[in-house]
Design a protein around this motif. Structure first.
Motif, PDB file in Angstrom:
ATOM      1  N   GLY A   1       0.798  -1.213   0.000  1.00 33.56           N
ATOM      2  CA  GLY A   1       0.000   0.000   0.000  1.00 33.56           C
ATOM      3  C   GLY A   1       0.832   1.265   0.000  1.00 33.56           C
ATOM      4  N   LYS A   2       0.106   2.356   0.141  1.00 34.62           N
ATOM      5  CA  LYS A   2       0.678   3.700   0.072  1.00 34.62           C
ATOM      6  C   LYS A   2       0.867   4.241   1.486  1.00 34.62           C
ATOM      7  CE  LYS A   2      -0.584   8.243  -1.776  1.00 34.62           C
ATOM      8  NZ  LYS A   2      -1.609   8.957  -2.541  1.00 34.62           N
ATOM      9  N   LEU A   3       2.055   4.791   1.735  1.00 35.33           N
ATOM     10  CA  LEU A   3       2.361   5.385   3.033  1.00 35.33           C
ATOM     11  C   LEU A   3       2.694   6.860   2.868  1.00 35.33           C
ATOM     12  CD1 LEU A   3       4.730   2.652   4.530  1.00 35.33           C
ATOM     13  CD2 LEU A   3       2.304   2.983   5.006  1.00 35.33           C
ATOM     14  N   PRO A   4       2.194   7.713   3.765  1.00 37.19           N
ATOM     15  CA  PRO A   4       2.578   9.124   3.715  1.00 37.19           C
ATOM     16  C   PRO A   4       4.015   9.292   4.211  1.00 37.19           C
ATOM     17  CG  PRO A   4       1.066   8.732   5.534  1.00 37.19           C
ATOM     18  CD  PRO A   4       1.209   7.438   4.797  1.00 37.19           C
ATOM     19  N   PRO A   5       4.589  10.477   4.034  1.00 37.54           N
ATOM     20  CA  PRO A   5       5.952  10.714   4.518  1.00 37.54           C
ATOM     21  C   PRO A   5       6.085  10.424   6.016  1.00 37.54           C
ATOM     22  CG  PRO A   5       5.211  12.548   3.159  1.00 37.54           C
ATOM     23  CD  PRO A   5       4.017  11.655   3.379  1.00 37.54           C
ATOM     24  N   ASN A   6       7.275   9.979   6.410  1.00 38.67           N
ATOM     25  CA  ASN A   6       7.630   9.749   7.816  1.00 38.67           C
ATOM     26  C   ASN A   6       6.730   8.739   8.514  1.00 38.67           C
ATOM     27  OD1 ASN A   6       9.721  11.772   7.643  1.00 38.67           O
ATOM     28  ND2 ASN A   6       8.054  13.258   7.650  1.00 38.67           N
ATOM     29  N   THR A   7       6.303   7.714   7.781  1.00 37.89           N
ATOM     30  CA  THR A   7       5.388   6.709   8.320  1.00 37.89           C
ATOM     31  C   THR A   7       5.948   5.311   8.102  1.00 37.89           C
ATOM     32  OG1 THR A   7       3.519   8.125   7.751  1.00 37.89           O
ATOM     33  CG2 THR A   7       3.018   5.834   8.207  1.00 37.89           C
ATOM     34  N   THR A   8       5.674   4.430   9.066  1.00 42.26           N
ATOM     35  CA  THR A   8       5.981   3.018   8.912  1.00 42.26           C
ATOM     36  C   THR A   8       4.896   2.220   9.613  1.00 42.26           C
ATOM     37  OG1 THR A   8       7.628   1.275   9.168  1.00 42.26           O
ATOM     38  CG2 THR A   8       7.451   2.864  10.966  1.00 42.26           C
ATOM     39  N   TYR A   9       4.763   0.969   9.257  1.00 45.02           N
ATOM     40  CA  TYR A   9       3.843   0.068   9.958  1.00 45.02           C
ATOM     41  C   TYR A   9       4.622  -0.973  10.741  1.00 45.02           C
ATOM     42  CZ  TYR A   9       4.965  -2.682   5.874  1.00 45.02           C
ATOM     43  OH  TYR A   9       5.652  -3.336   4.880  1.00 45.02           O
ATOM     44  N   ASP A  10       5.965  -1.001  10.576  1.00 42.91           N
ATOM     45  CA  ASP A  10       6.817  -1.955  11.289  1.00 42.91           C
ATOM     46  C   ASP A  10       8.188  -1.323  11.472  1.00 42.91           C
ATOM     47  OD1 ASP A  10       8.428  -4.036  12.181  1.00 42.91           O
ATOM     48  OD2 ASP A  10       7.598  -5.512  10.794  1.00 42.91           O
ATOM     49  N   ALA A  11       8.401  -0.695  12.611  1.00 38.88           N
ATOM     50  CA  ALA A  11       9.639   0.042  12.862  1.00 38.88           C
ATOM     51  C   ALA A  11      10.870  -0.853  12.854  1.00 38.88           C
ATOM     52  CB  ALA A  11       9.537   0.790  14.192  1.00 38.88           C
ATOM     53  N   ASP A  12      10.711  -2.149  13.118  1.00 38.79           N
ATOM     54  CA  ASP A  12      11.855  -3.065  13.110  1.00 38.79           C
ATOM     55  C   ASP A  12      12.301  -3.434  11.703  1.00 38.79           C
ATOM     56  OD1 ASP A  12      12.048  -3.206  15.889  1.00 38.79           O
ATOM     57  OD2 ASP A  12      10.578  -4.836  15.992  1.00 38.79           O
ATOM     58  N   ALA A  13      11.413  -3.306  10.732  1.00 36.29           N
ATOM     59  CA  ALA A  13      11.747  -3.771   9.388  1.00 36.29           C
ATOM     60  C   ALA A  13      11.710  -2.687   8.313  1.00 36.29           C
ATOM     61  CB  ALA A  13      10.789  -4.894   8.980  1.00 36.29           C
ATOM     62  N   LEU A  14      10.993  -1.605   8.558  1.00 37.79           N
ATOM     63  CA  LEU A  14      10.813  -0.595   7.519  1.00 37.79           C
ATOM     64  C   LEU A  14      11.007   0.792   8.114  1.00 37.79           C
ATOM     65  CD1 LEU A  14       9.975  -0.291   4.497  1.00 37.79           C
ATOM     66  CD2 LEU A  14       7.667   0.134   5.344  1.00 37.79           C
ATOM     67  N   GLU A  15      12.125   1.384   7.780  1.00 40.47           N
ATOM     68  CA  GLU A  15      12.452   2.714   8.283  1.00 40.47           C
ATOM     69  C   GLU A  15      11.571   3.766   7.597  1.00 40.47           C
ATOM     70  OE1 GLU A  15      16.428   5.232   7.727  1.00 40.47           O
ATOM     71  OE2 GLU A  15      16.722   3.274   8.663  1.00 40.47           O
ATOM     72  N   PRO A  16      11.033   4.727   8.342  1.00 38.03           N
ATOM     73  CA  PRO A  16      10.273   5.799   7.701  1.00 38.03           C
ATOM     74  C   PRO A  16      11.173   6.622   6.768  1.00 38.03           C
ATOM     75  CG  PRO A  16       9.957   5.831  10.085  1.00 38.03           C
ATOM     76  CD  PRO A  16      11.058   4.867   9.798  1.00 38.03           C
ATOM     77  N   VAL A  17      10.604   7.111   5.687  1.00 39.83           N
ATOM     78  CA  VAL A  17      11.335   8.005   4.785  1.00 39.83           C
ATOM     79  C   VAL A  17      10.569   9.314   4.689  1.00 39.83           C
ATOM     80  CG1 VAL A  17      12.462   6.188   3.445  1.00 39.83           C
ATOM     81  CG2 VAL A  17      10.222   7.028   2.726  1.00 39.83           C
ATOM     82  N   SER A  18      11.247  10.363   4.260  1.00 38.35           N
ATOM     83  CA  SER A  18      10.670  11.709   4.277  1.00 38.35           C
ATOM     84  C   SER A  18       9.751  12.010   3.100  1.00 38.35           C
ATOM     85  CB  SER A  18      11.796  12.743   4.316  1.00 38.35           C
ATOM     86  OG  SER A  18      12.578  12.635   3.145  1.00 38.35           O
ATOM     87  N   LYS A  19       9.404  11.000   2.327  1.00 30.41           N
ATOM     88  CA  LYS A  19       8.532  11.218   1.172  1.00 30.41           C
ATOM     89  C   LYS A  19       7.474  10.132   1.094  1.00 30.41           C
ATOM     90  CE  LYS A  19      12.633  10.490  -1.079  1.00 30.41           C
ATOM     91  NZ  LYS A  19      13.558  10.635  -2.135  1.00 30.41           N
ATOM     92  N   GLU A  20       6.460  10.393   0.319  1.00 30.59           N
ATOM     93  CA  GLU A  20       5.411   9.404   0.084  1.00 30.59           C
ATOM     94  C   GLU A  20       6.026   8.163  -0.551  1.00 30.59           C
ATOM     95  OE1 GLU A  20       1.263  10.348  -1.744  1.00 30.59           O
ATOM     96  OE2 GLU A  20       2.656   9.999  -3.404  1.00 30.59           O
ATOM     97  N   SER A  21       5.488   6.980  -0.202  1.00 21.88           N
ATOM     98  CA  SER A  21       6.034   5.753  -0.782  1.00 21.88           C
ATOM     99  C   SER A  21       4.939   4.709  -0.955  1.00 21.88           C
ATOM    100  CB  SER A  21       7.168   5.199   0.087  1.00 21.88           C
ATOM    101  OG  SER A  21       6.723   4.871   1.381  1.00 21.88           O
ATOM    102  N   TRP A  22       5.246   3.729  -1.767  1.00 25.65           N
ATOM    103  CA  TRP A  22       4.392   2.558  -1.962  1.00 25.65           C
ATOM    104  C   TRP A  22       5.229   1.355  -1.593  1.00 25.65           C
ATOM    105  CZ3 TRP A  22       3.739  -2.087  -4.388  1.00 25.65           C
ATOM    106  CH2 TRP A  22       2.431  -2.585  -4.442  1.00 25.65           C
TER     107      TRP A  22
END
Length: 180
Positions: A131-152
């Motif tokens: 799915g689509k994540l807004p900037p600075n967002t993660t659903y699993d801090a142990d595996a997916l580091e937040p990034v400063s831009k929108e991502s899929w």
């Protein structure tokens, strides 16, 4: 802790990284994991995983594996997010499908959407998230580091819960089926 009872840490994990911090092996009482941010190809990953399994066997001689899994996370950013309709099949995109008309579509207003599915396969199970994540967002801090831009994100965790003997060659066969 200062002036109080000692702090006992549960689930101690040792982490070993290469100099560039692109490859990391984590070892605990009940698991071993190999992670990378420098994925080259499947064969390279499998050979490194095999080296970890062989070393674990030589050092500790575990009798059994209770879970064997392989997790693959791919993140699209920048221009790729803009082109998501060209890159991902419509059935997977769901409500994020681009609008073909002049008016804004439902998907154009979505800031965050994450789909999760659990699937059966011949090799075991698959836990899939995308799915689509807004900037600075993660659903699993142990595996997916937040990034400063929108991502899929596409996150596939393939695993088996069938206990099996700890035999490096057999574990390599199962891991190879997962990557294929």
């Amino acid at each position: 802790s200062a002036g109080g009872a000692p702090h006992i840490q549960q689930g101690l994990v040792w982490r070993f990284s290469d100099e560039k911090k692109q490859w990391r092996t984590s070892l605990s009482v009940d698991f071993v994991a190999l992670e990378t941010s420098a994925y080259v190809n499947r064969q390279d990953f499998l050979s490194r995983l095999n080296a970890v399994v062989v070393a674990l066997n030589a050092a500790f001689r575990p009798a059994e594996v209770q879970r064997l899994g392989l997790r693959y996370i791919n993140r699209l950013t920048d221009d790729a997010v803009e082109r998501i309709g060209e890159l991902i099949q419509p059935q997977v995109l769901g409500i994020l499908q681009p609008n073909k008309g002049p008016r804004l579509g439902f998907g154009d207003g979505i800031l965050h959407v994450l789909t999760e599915a659990q699937l059966r396969s011949v090799e075991g199970h698959i836990q899939a998230r995308w799915g689509k994540l807004p900037p600075n967002t993660t659903y699993d801090a142990d595996a997916l580091e937040p990034v400063s831009k929108e991502s899929w994100v596409l996150d596939l965790d393939m695993f088996t819960l069938s206990p099996q003997k700890f035999v490096a060659d057999q574990l390599q066969v199962t891991a190879t089926k997962f990557v294929e």
